[in-house]
Write a protein that holds these residues in place. Structure first.
Motif, PDB file in Angstrom:
ATOM      1  N   TYR A  43      10.379  36.313  41.310  1.00 53.95           N
ATOM      2  CA  TYR A  43       9.845  35.294  42.199  1.00 53.95           C
ATOM      3  C   TYR A  43       9.211  34.171  41.365  1.00 53.95           C
ATOM      4  CZ  TYR A  43      10.790  38.144  46.286  1.00 53.95           C
ATOM      5  OH  TYR A  43      11.425  38.851  47.287  1.00 53.95           O
TER       6      TYR A  43
ATOM      7  N   TYR B  73       5.898  32.921  43.034  1.00 52.55           N
ATOM      8  CA  TYR B  73       5.716  33.044  44.482  1.00 52.55           C
ATOM      9  C   TYR B  73       5.867  34.498  44.906  1.00 52.55           C
ATOM     10  CZ  TYR B  73      10.775  31.996  44.065  1.00 52.55           C
ATOM     11  OH  TYR B  73      12.097  31.951  43.690  1.00 52.55           O
TER      12      TYR B  73
ATOM     13  N   LEU C  86      12.275  20.511  42.522  1.00 56.67           N
ATOM     14  CA  LEU C  86      12.684  21.893  42.256  1.00 56.67           C
ATOM     15  C   LEU C  86      13.952  21.904  41.405  1.00 56.67           C
ATOM     16  CD1 LEU C  86      12.372  24.961  42.797  1.00 56.67           C
ATOM     17  CD2 LEU C  86      13.771  24.611  44.860  1.00 56.67           C
TER      18      LEU C  86
ATOM     19  N   LYS D  11      -0.804  27.528  52.497  1.00 53.55           N
ATOM     20  CA  LYS D  11       0.545  27.792  52.999  1.00 53.55           C
ATOM     21  C   LYS D  11       0.423  28.316  54.415  1.00 53.55           C
ATOM     22  CE  LYS D  11       4.687  30.285  51.426  1.00 53.55           C
ATOM     23  NZ  LYS D  11       5.186  31.195  50.369  1.00 53.55           N
TER      24      LYS D  11
ATOM     25  N   ALA E 265       9.867  30.003  39.951  1.00 52.68           N
ATOM     26  CA  ALA E 265      10.553  28.721  40.073  1.00 52.68           C
ATOM     27  C   ALA E 265      10.128  27.784  38.946  1.00 52.68           C
ATOM     28  CB  ALA E 265      10.248  28.079  41.425  1.00 52.68           C
TER      29      ALA E 265
ATOM     30  N   HIS F  30       0.160  31.149  45.270  1.00 51.54           N
ATOM     31  CA  HIS F  30       1.370  31.062  44.481  1.00 51.54           C
ATOM     32  C   HIS F  30       1.153  30.039  43.360  1.00 51.54           C
ATOM     33  CE1 HIS F  30       3.842  32.821  48.038  1.00 51.54           C
ATOM     34  NE2 HIS F  30       3.275  33.752  47.306  1.00 51.54           N
TER      35      HIS F  30
ATOM     36  N   GLU G   7      18.990  24.810  41.550  1.00 56.56           N
ATOM     37  CA  GLU G   7      18.980  24.135  42.834  1.00 56.56           C
ATOM     38  C   GLU G   7      20.198  23.211  42.914  1.00 56.56           C
ATOM     39  OE1 GLU G   7      17.724  24.419  45.611  1.00 56.56           O
ATOM     40  OE2 GLU G   7      16.871  22.606  46.509  1.00 56.56           O
TER      41      GLU G   7
ATOM     42  N   TYR H 170       9.906  23.497  38.084  1.00 56.66           N
ATOM     43  CA  TYR H 170       9.895  22.156  38.653  1.00 56.66           C
ATOM     44  C   TYR H 170       9.827  21.125  37.520  1.00 56.66           C
ATOM     45  CZ  TYR H 170       8.483  24.657  42.856  1.00 56.66           C
ATOM     46  OH  TYR H 170       8.417  25.534  43.915  1.00 56.66           O
TER      47      TYR H 170
ATOM     48  N   GLN I  72       6.203  28.232  38.484  1.00 58.25           N
ATOM     49  CA  GLN I  72       5.402  28.692  39.608  1.00 58.25           C
ATOM     50  C   GLN I  72       5.862  30.078  40.008  1.00 58.25           C
ATOM     51  OE1 GLN I  72       6.365  27.288  43.497  1.00 58.25           O
ATOM     52  NE2 GLN I  72       4.319  27.576  44.331  1.00 58.25           N
TER      53      GLN I  72
ATOM     54  N   TYR J  61      15.139  28.367  41.017  1.00 59.83           N
ATOM     55  CA  TYR J  61      14.396  29.373  41.775  1.00 59.83           C
ATOM     56  C   TYR J  61      15.018  30.731  41.502  1.00 59.83           C
ATOM     57  CZ  TYR J  61      18.223  28.605  45.120  1.00 59.83           C
ATOM     58  OH  TYR J  61      19.455  28.468  45.710  1.00 59.83           O
ATOM     59  N   TRP J  62      14.321  31.797  41.946  1.00 62.69           N
ATOM     60  CA  TRP J  62      14.718  33.149  41.570  1.00 62.69           C
ATOM     61  C   TRP J  62      14.915  33.260  40.047  1.00 62.69           C
ATOM     62  CZ3 TRP J  62      12.868  35.377  45.349  1.00 62.69           C
ATOM     63  CH2 TRP J  62      13.280  35.223  46.676  1.00 62.69           C
TER      64      TRP J  62
ATOM     65  N   SER K  93      16.019  29.721  51.380  1.00 65.88           N
ATOM     66  CA  SER K  93      16.896  30.566  50.567  1.00 65.88           C
ATOM     67  C   SER K  93      16.309  30.873  49.197  1.00 65.88           C
ATOM     68  CB  SER K  93      18.257  29.888  50.392  1.00 65.88           C
ATOM     69  OG  SER K  93      18.103  28.627  49.770  1.00 65.88           O
ATOM     70  N   GLY K  94      15.300  30.133  48.820  1.00 66.33           N
ATOM     71  CA  GLY K  94      14.734  30.297  47.481  1.00 66.33           C
ATOM     72  C   GLY K  94      13.416  31.007  47.467  1.00 66.33           C
ATOM     73  N   GLY K  95      13.166  31.877  48.425  1.00 69.07           N
ATOM     74  CA  GLY K  95      11.905  32.590  48.459  1.00 69.07           C
ATOM     75  C   GLY K  95      10.761  31.643  48.761  1.00 69.07           C
ATOM     76  N   GLY K  96       9.734  31.655  47.905  1.00 64.87           N
ATOM     77  CA  GLY K  96       8.585  30.786  48.159  1.00 64.87           C
ATOM     78  C   GLY K  96       8.623  29.485  47.411  1.00 64.87           C
ATOM     79  N   SER K  97       9.740  29.149  46.804  1.00 66.16           N
ATOM     80  CA  SER K  97       9.816  27.888  46.071  1.00 66.16           C
ATOM     81  C   SER K  97       9.828  26.727  47.053  1.00 66.16           C
ATOM     82  CB  SER K  97      11.054  27.850  45.184  1.00 66.16           C
ATOM     83  OG  SER K  97      12.231  28.015  45.947  1.00 66.16           O
ATOM     84  N   ALA K  98       9.377  25.557  46.576  1.00 58.10           N
ATOM     85  CA  ALA K  98       9.278  24.380  47.427  1.00 58.10           C
ATOM     86  C   ALA K  98      10.423  23.433  47.109  1.00 58.10           C
ATOM     87  CB  ALA K  98       7.945  23.687  47.197  1.00 58.10           C
ATOM     88  N   ASP K  99      11.333  23.266  48.081  1.00 58.89           N
ATOM     89  CA  ASP K  99      12.538  22.509  47.786  1.00 58.89           C
ATOM     90  C   ASP K  99      12.461  21.036  48.157  1.00 58.89           C
ATOM     91  OD1 ASP K  99      14.660  23.835  50.504  1.00 58.89           O
ATOM     92  OD2 ASP K  99      12.628  22.997  50.506  1.00 58.89           O
TER      93      ASP K  99
END
Lengths: 114, 120
Positions: free
Chosen positions: A38, A97, A52, B50, A40, A103, A61, A42, A95, A55-56, B102-108
Protein backbone atom coordinates in the motif's frame (compact mmCIF):
# COMPACT_ATOMS: atom_id res chain seq x y z
CA UNK A 1 1.44 5.98 12.99
CA UNK A 2 3.62 4.72 10.16
CA UNK A 3 6.64 6.95 9.54
CA UNK A 4 7.92 7.25 5.97
CA UNK A 5 11.57 8.17 5.45
CA UNK A 6 12.94 9.04 2.04
CA UNK A 7 16.57 9.15 0.94
CA UNK A 8 18.30 11.17 -0.21
CA UNK A 9 16.71 14.53 0.60
CA UNK A 10 18.06 15.88 -2.67
CA UNK A 11 19.62 14.40 -5.75
CA UNK A 12 21.35 15.76 -8.85
CA UNK A 13 21.60 13.57 -11.94
CA UNK A 14 22.86 14.14 -15.48
CA UNK A 15 20.29 14.23 -18.26
CA UNK A 16 19.82 10.75 -19.66
CA UNK A 17 21.18 9.08 -16.55
CA UNK A 18 19.30 6.98 -13.97
CA UNK A 19 17.78 8.55 -10.87
CA UNK A 20 16.92 6.44 -7.83
CA UNK A 21 14.90 7.55 -4.82
CA UNK A 22 14.38 5.38 -1.77
CA UNK A 23 11.51 5.21 0.71
CA UNK A 24 11.43 3.24 3.95
CA UNK A 25 8.38 2.68 6.13
CA UNK A 26 8.55 2.16 9.89
CA UNK A 27 6.38 -0.94 9.53
CA UNK A 28 5.41 -3.20 6.68
CA UNK A 29 2.80 -1.86 4.25
CA UNK A 30 2.38 -5.26 2.60
CA UNK A 31 -1.11 -6.66 3.15
CA UNK A 32 -0.68 -10.44 3.22
CA UNK A 33 -4.25 -11.29 2.21
CA UNK A 34 -3.89 -9.72 -1.25
CA UNK A 35 -0.09 -9.49 -1.49
CA UNK A 36 -0.29 -5.77 -2.28
CA UNK A 37 2.01 -3.07 -1.00
CA UNK A 38 0.00 0.00 0.00
CA UNK A 39 2.54 2.51 -1.29
CA UNK A 40 2.27 5.34 -3.82
CA UNK A 41 4.71 7.78 -5.43
CA UNK A 42 3.89 11.35 -6.42
CA UNK A 43 5.67 14.05 -8.41
CA UNK A 44 5.26 17.72 -7.55
CA UNK A 45 6.57 20.49 -9.76
CA UNK A 46 6.86 24.08 -8.47
CA UNK A 47 3.52 25.83 -8.15
CA UNK A 48 1.57 22.68 -9.02
CA UNK A 49 -0.36 20.09 -7.02
CA UNK A 50 1.12 16.61 -6.69
CA UNK A 51 0.64 14.12 -9.50
CA UNK A 52 0.18 10.40 -8.91
CA UNK A 53 2.91 8.37 -10.64
CA UNK A 54 2.82 4.90 -9.09
CA UNK A 55 0.40 3.00 -6.84
CA UNK A 56 0.49 -0.47 -5.32
CA UNK A 57 4.27 0.22 -5.19
CA UNK A 58 4.83 -0.71 -8.83
CA UNK A 59 1.72 0.02 -10.92
CA UNK A 60 2.20 3.01 -13.19
CA UNK A 61 -0.70 5.45 -13.35
CA UNK A 62 -2.25 5.90 -16.78
CA UNK A 63 -0.27 8.36 -18.92
CA UNK A 64 2.89 8.21 -16.85
CA UNK A 65 5.99 7.62 -19.04
CA UNK A 66 7.51 4.16 -18.77
CA UNK A 67 10.86 5.60 -17.70
CA UNK A 68 9.24 5.81 -14.24
CA UNK A 69 9.13 2.55 -12.32
CA UNK A 70 8.49 1.53 -8.74
CA UNK A 71 9.81 -1.49 -6.89
CA UNK A 72 10.18 -2.93 -3.43
CA UNK A 73 8.04 -4.70 -0.85
CA UNK A 74 7.33 -4.68 2.85
CA UNK A 75 9.24 -1.70 4.22
CA UNK A 76 11.71 -0.75 1.48
CA UNK A 77 10.74 0.85 -1.80
CA UNK A 78 12.41 2.55 -4.74
CA UNK A 79 11.32 4.96 -7.45
CA UNK A 80 13.55 4.80 -10.51
CA UNK A 81 13.68 7.16 -13.45
CA UNK A 82 15.60 5.24 -16.07
CA UNK A 83 16.72 8.15 -18.22
CA UNK A 84 16.30 11.58 -16.67
CA UNK A 85 14.55 14.22 -18.77
CA UNK A 86 14.53 17.95 -18.09
CA UNK A 87 10.81 17.84 -17.31
CA UNK A 88 11.41 15.36 -14.49
CA UNK A 89 12.89 18.08 -12.25
CA UNK A 90 10.52 18.05 -9.29
CA UNK A 91 10.07 16.94 -5.71
CA UNK A 92 9.05 13.31 -5.30
CA UNK A 93 7.04 11.93 -2.39
CA UNK A 94 6.15 8.44 -1.26
CA UNK A 95 2.94 7.81 0.68
CA UNK A 96 1.65 4.78 2.55
CA UNK A 97 -2.06 4.04 2.60
CA UNK A 98 -1.98 0.88 4.69
CA UNK A 99 -4.83 0.24 7.09
CA UNK A 100 -6.48 2.93 9.20
CA UNK A 101 -5.31 6.48 8.46
CA UNK A 102 -3.27 8.64 8.86
CA UNK A 103 -1.83 7.86 5.46
CA UNK A 104 1.52 9.53 5.87
CA UNK A 105 3.91 10.95 3.29
CA UNK A 106 7.67 10.88 3.18
CA UNK A 107 9.49 14.18 3.61
CA UNK A 108 10.17 14.48 -0.12
CA UNK A 109 13.22 14.20 -2.38
CA UNK A 110 14.22 17.12 -4.57
CA UNK A 111 15.51 16.00 -7.97
CA UNK A 112 17.66 18.35 -10.03
CA UNK A 113 19.79 18.25 -13.15
CA UNK A 114 23.55 18.00 -12.62
CA UNK B 1 -12.59 15.63 -17.32
CA UNK B 2 -12.15 15.25 -13.60
CA UNK B 3 -11.89 18.60 -11.82
CA UNK B 4 -11.50 19.56 -8.18
CA UNK B 5 -11.73 23.23 -7.26
CA UNK B 6 -11.01 24.43 -3.74
CA UNK B 7 -12.21 27.69 -2.24
CA UNK B 8 -12.53 29.40 1.12
CA UNK B 9 -8.92 30.05 2.00
CA UNK B 10 -7.68 33.36 3.31
CA UNK B 11 -6.13 35.22 6.22
CA UNK B 12 -7.48 34.42 9.69
CA UNK B 13 -6.32 35.31 13.18
CA UNK B 14 -5.08 32.65 15.59
CA UNK B 15 -8.04 31.03 17.31
CA UNK B 16 -10.31 31.82 14.39
CA UNK B 17 -12.29 29.59 12.06
CA UNK B 18 -12.46 28.96 8.34
CA UNK B 19 -14.45 26.60 6.13
CA UNK B 20 -12.85 25.21 3.01
CA UNK B 21 -14.90 23.84 0.14
CA UNK B 22 -13.98 21.59 -2.77
CA UNK B 23 -16.27 21.23 -5.77
CA UNK B 24 -15.87 18.07 -7.79
CA UNK B 25 -16.97 17.49 -11.37
CA UNK B 26 -16.40 15.07 -14.22
CA UNK B 27 -16.78 11.96 -12.07
CA UNK B 28 -19.27 10.23 -9.77
CA UNK B 29 -18.41 12.11 -6.59
CA UNK B 30 -20.41 9.81 -4.31
CA UNK B 31 -18.35 6.78 -5.39
CA UNK B 32 -15.04 7.99 -4.02
CA UNK B 33 -13.38 8.48 -0.68
CA UNK B 34 -12.06 12.05 -0.54
CA UNK B 35 -9.11 13.57 1.30
CA UNK B 36 -7.56 16.85 2.38
CA UNK B 37 -3.77 17.21 2.21
CA UNK B 38 -1.86 20.33 3.21
CA UNK B 39 1.53 21.82 2.47
CA UNK B 40 3.09 24.51 4.63
CA UNK B 41 5.14 27.12 2.73
CA UNK B 42 8.35 25.52 1.46
CA UNK B 43 7.58 22.23 3.22
CA UNK B 44 6.42 18.75 2.32
CA UNK B 45 2.98 17.20 2.04
CA UNK B 46 0.97 16.39 5.15
CA UNK B 47 -2.08 14.13 5.05
CA UNK B 48 -4.89 15.84 7.02
CA UNK B 49 -8.22 14.03 6.76
CA UNK B 50 -10.22 11.48 4.81
CA UNK B 51 -13.94 10.74 4.46
CA UNK B 52 -15.78 7.68 3.22
CA UNK B 53 -18.14 7.78 0.26
CA UNK B 54 -21.29 8.17 2.37
CA UNK B 55 -19.68 10.26 5.08
CA UNK B 56 -19.95 7.49 7.67
CA UNK B 57 -16.18 7.13 8.15
CA UNK B 58 -13.90 10.05 8.95
CA UNK B 59 -10.22 10.06 9.84
CA UNK B 60 -7.85 12.82 10.93
CA UNK B 61 -4.18 13.40 11.62
CA UNK B 62 -3.62 13.80 15.36
CA UNK B 63 -2.62 17.47 15.09
CA UNK B 64 -6.09 18.51 13.88
CA UNK B 65 -8.32 16.12 15.83
CA UNK B 66 -10.97 18.00 17.77
CA UNK B 67 -10.37 21.18 15.76
CA UNK B 68 -11.06 20.22 12.13
CA UNK B 69 -14.14 18.47 10.74
CA UNK B 70 -14.31 16.89 7.31
CA UNK B 71 -17.72 16.52 5.68
CA UNK B 72 -19.31 16.12 2.28
CA UNK B 73 -22.55 16.78 0.43
CA UNK B 74 -22.87 14.25 -2.37
CA UNK B 75 -25.95 16.01 -3.77
CA UNK B 76 -23.76 19.06 -4.34
CA UNK B 77 -20.61 17.10 -5.30
CA UNK B 78 -18.79 18.97 -2.59
CA UNK B 79 -16.22 18.28 0.10
CA UNK B 80 -15.67 20.52 3.11
CA UNK B 81 -13.15 21.13 5.85
CA UNK B 82 -14.33 23.13 8.85
CA UNK B 83 -11.28 24.45 10.66
CA UNK B 84 -11.66 25.85 14.18
CA UNK B 85 -9.18 27.07 16.79
CA UNK B 86 -6.67 27.77 14.05
CA UNK B 87 -2.98 28.03 14.90
CA UNK B 88 -0.02 29.53 13.10
CA UNK B 89 1.17 26.02 12.27
CA UNK B 90 -2.01 25.41 10.27
CA UNK B 91 -0.78 27.92 7.68
CA UNK B 92 -0.55 25.98 4.43
CA UNK B 93 -1.95 25.35 0.99
CA UNK B 94 -4.84 22.93 1.44
CA UNK B 95 -5.42 20.45 -1.37
CA UNK B 96 -8.57 18.46 -1.98
CA UNK B 97 -7.81 15.03 -3.47
CA UNK B 98 -9.86 12.20 -4.87
CA UNK B 99 -8.98 8.74 -3.60
CA UNK B 100 -8.52 6.29 -6.42
CA UNK B 101 -11.07 3.51 -6.75
CA UNK B 102 -8.51 1.13 -8.27
CA UNK B 103 -5.34 2.27 -6.57
CA UNK B 104 -6.26 1.65 -2.96
CA UNK B 105 -5.79 4.81 -0.92
CA UNK B 106 -3.67 6.68 -3.44
CA UNK B 107 -4.91 10.07 -4.62
CA UNK B 108 -5.35 10.17 -8.36
CA UNK B 109 -6.71 13.69 -8.82
CA UNK B 110 -5.86 16.87 -6.94
CA UNK B 111 -7.19 20.39 -6.92
CA UNK B 112 -4.94 23.43 -7.31
CA UNK B 113 -5.15 24.19 -3.62
CA UNK B 114 -6.31 27.09 -1.46
CA UNK B 115 -3.99 29.03 0.83
CA UNK B 116 -4.82 29.42 4.49
CA UNK B 117 -2.76 31.92 6.45
CA UNK B 118 -3.12 32.07 10.22
CA UNK B 119 -1.58 35.26 11.53
CA UNK B 120 -2.36 38.27 13.68
Amino acid sequence: DIVMTQSPDSLAVFLGERATINCKSSQSVLYSSNNKNYLAWYQQKPGQPPKLLIYWASTRESGVPDRFSGSGSGTDFTLTISSLQAEDVAVYYCQQYYGTPPHTFGQGTKLEIK
Amino acid sequence: EVQLVESGGGLVQPGGSLRLSCAGSGFTFSSHWMSWVRQAPGKGLEWVAKIKQDGSGKYYVDSVKGRFTISRDNAKNSLYLQMNSLRAEDTAVYYCARVSSSGGGSADYWGQGTLVTVSS
